[in-house]
Scaffold this active site. Structure first.
Site: not given
Ligand code: AMP
Ligand code: MG
Length: 502
Positions: A103, A188, A265-266
């Protein structure tokens, strides 16, 4: 007929943005709402005005208008009306092993800004603990924030799909990593920060097929609308992600970008480069290069990236199984990767070599060059840039590029084939040079360049970071005043160790 209500006009002293928070509207199984925990005494390190303007539509001077408090907002100390800060929950496979729940451990979603090309999510990275911080402190250090910022903007300028970076602010707040460093926050933006891991979460961790379906519908509705009318929208979703991922990895391989931590997760569901950690651009061409010194087995070595992405797509397919039902259909949706990736890479390599048409034998010609470069550890960026100056006339002096190879005879043998290939398509030396300079960057974010900017920034001097941003925003231009940034890396660059810790 009733009129469409107009949004309220922004007064000159109101913050410069409107928010449309569609992700927040998905519901709280997807996230935890919580405020940012700001950093003390923030200072501007660097701002990408190009990102502010092109992605977010922020007006000139947005960062300086006192009443907008932009510095405090991007430090997590204040917010603009309409922001709905939240940390999203996802899971994932790390280094090939199921890691369970992860998360946003230090990223905070602030909301979606209506930009010139549609809504853009805005995120702070380094704004404190969240329920998903696990063992971490919720912070980011100046070093890694500058690296993420510069590389995001550099990749965008190279034409590679990526999340963007708006700015970095620094704070004197100490943060413990291998040593004590100082805190920073990187802001970002992207159309979406949804990852493969978000889907894995609702299938394997939460085991909530209803949430999984809502997530998939959300991505289709807002980001991949071409899937909506397909006979099997979820199969179409997987197919679209496979194709985007294939294009993305081809663009990495062509420019020598090594991500370093290709955990699921990336991996962005939109095929964007996301989560810049121990990434690196290759200097000398080494297919086995591992840029993350914690990656002992070299799982994420440069040449393995295409296979790893395909493995990750299988993890995504697995996560979508409750929606797709039939594993043959899911596997079929992964098939395009096997053709799109090699085709995209070959087409990029052909352009890098200035070959305007497709011919039999191109693959061998490309491989022949790459093999020689691998043998000699030829500098990838410099070699392709110099190759633009290759002349096809009989007896031409091509020593500029030839001298980059240790095995000159081997290069000569290759150059003979290359020359014949160019002549066969009637290639014009001058026109080819111009075309090649548009696809072979002169400037990439080599580790030692980032390192120098970071070193100075850690001593309070941000000029180098700002200068480097400007150089990297025009990677294909000659910029003679900045030629030193296009030089061979110094010897010490070989010993830079980039760790996962950020
Ligand atoms: P990464 O390897 O940076 O993609 O991070 C993997 C997971 O660890 C993600 O869930 C991150 O949010 C979390 N994480 C990484 N660094 C920190 C940190 N300093 N504090 C809290 N969570 C972190
Ligand atoms: Mg990550």
């Amino acid at each position: 007929m009733s009129a469409v209500p107009l949004p309220p006009a922004l007064s000159p002293d109101a913050p410069p943005v409107r928010f449309s928070n569609r992700f927040a509207a998905l519901g709280d199984v997807f996230y935890t709402a919580l405020p940012a925990q700001g950093v003390p005494d923030p200072q501007w390190v660097v701002v990408s005005e190009a990102c502010a303007r092109d992605e977010l539509g922020l007006p000139d001077g947005w960062s300086r208008r006192a009443e907008w408090q932009a510095l405090q907002v991007v430090s997590g100390n204040a917010s603009w009306p309409g922001m709905q800060p939240l940390a999203s929950v996802y899971s994932g496979h790390q280094f090939g092993v199921w890691a369970g729940q992860l998360g946003d451990g230090r990223a905070l979603w602030l909301g979606e800004i209506e930009g010139p090309h549609g809504p853009r999510e805005l995120q702070l990275k380094g704004s404190g603990l969240t329920p998903y911080s696990r063992m971490g402190d919720g912070r980011a250090v100046l070093r890694s924030s500058i690296r993420e910022f510069l590389c995001s903007e550099a990749m965008h300028a190279l034409g590679i799909a990526t999340t963007r970076a708006l700015c970095v602010v620094a704070s004197p707040m100490p943060v413990r990593r291998e040593s004590i460093e100082s805190a920073a926050v990187c802001t970002r933006t992207a159309p979406s920060f949804i990852r493969f891991g978000h889907f894995e979460h609702f299938t394997h961790t939460a085991q909530d097929p209803d949430a999984l379906r809502r997530l998939a519908d959300f991505v289709i509705e807002h980001h991949l609308p071409e899937c909506r009318d397909a006979a099997q929208p979820y199969v179409a979703l997987l197919d679209a992600v496979s194709r985007r991922t294939a294009e993305l990895i081809a663009s990495w391989q062509a420019v020598g970008f090594c991500h370093g931590v290709m955990n699921t997760d990336n991996m962005s569901i939109l095929g964007l480069t996301i989560d810049y950690g121990p990434f690196g651009f290759l200097d000398g061409f080494d297919p086995g290069h591992v840029c993350n010194h914690s990656d002992h087995e070299g799982r994420y070595a440069f040449a393995r990236q295409p296979n790893v992405a395909f493995w990750n797509l299988h993890a995504l397919a697995q996560a979508l199984m409750p929606l797709i039902g039939d594993s043959d259909l899911a596997l079929e949706a992964l098939e395009p990767y096997k053709t799109v990736f090699p085709r995209a890479l070959t087409s990029r390599m052909r352009a890098k070599l200035g070959m305007a048409t497709e011919r039999d034998g191109d693959g061998e010609l490309i491989d022949g060059l790459m093999r020689r470069m691998a043998q000699d550890r030829t500098d990838l960026t410099i070699a392709f840039r110099r190759l633009a100056q290759f002349r096809t006339v009989e007896g031409a002096d091509n020593s500029e590029v030839r001298d980059l190879f240790l095995d000159r005879e081997a290069f000569d043998a290759w150059a003979l084939q290359y020359r014949a290939r160019l002549i066969a398509e009637g290639s014009d030396d001058a026109a080819r040079a111009i075309a090649m300079d548009r696809v072979n960057p002169k400037y990439v974010l080599r580790n030692h360049l980032a390192q120098e900017a970071i070193h100075r920034a850690q001593n309070g001097d941000y000029d180098e970071t700002r200068r480097l941003l400007k150089v990297l925003q025009r990677p294909f231009d000659e910029q003679p005043e900045h030629a030193a940034y296009a030089d061979f890396p110094p010897d010490w660059a070989q010993h830079i160790e980039v760790s996962c810790s950020s």
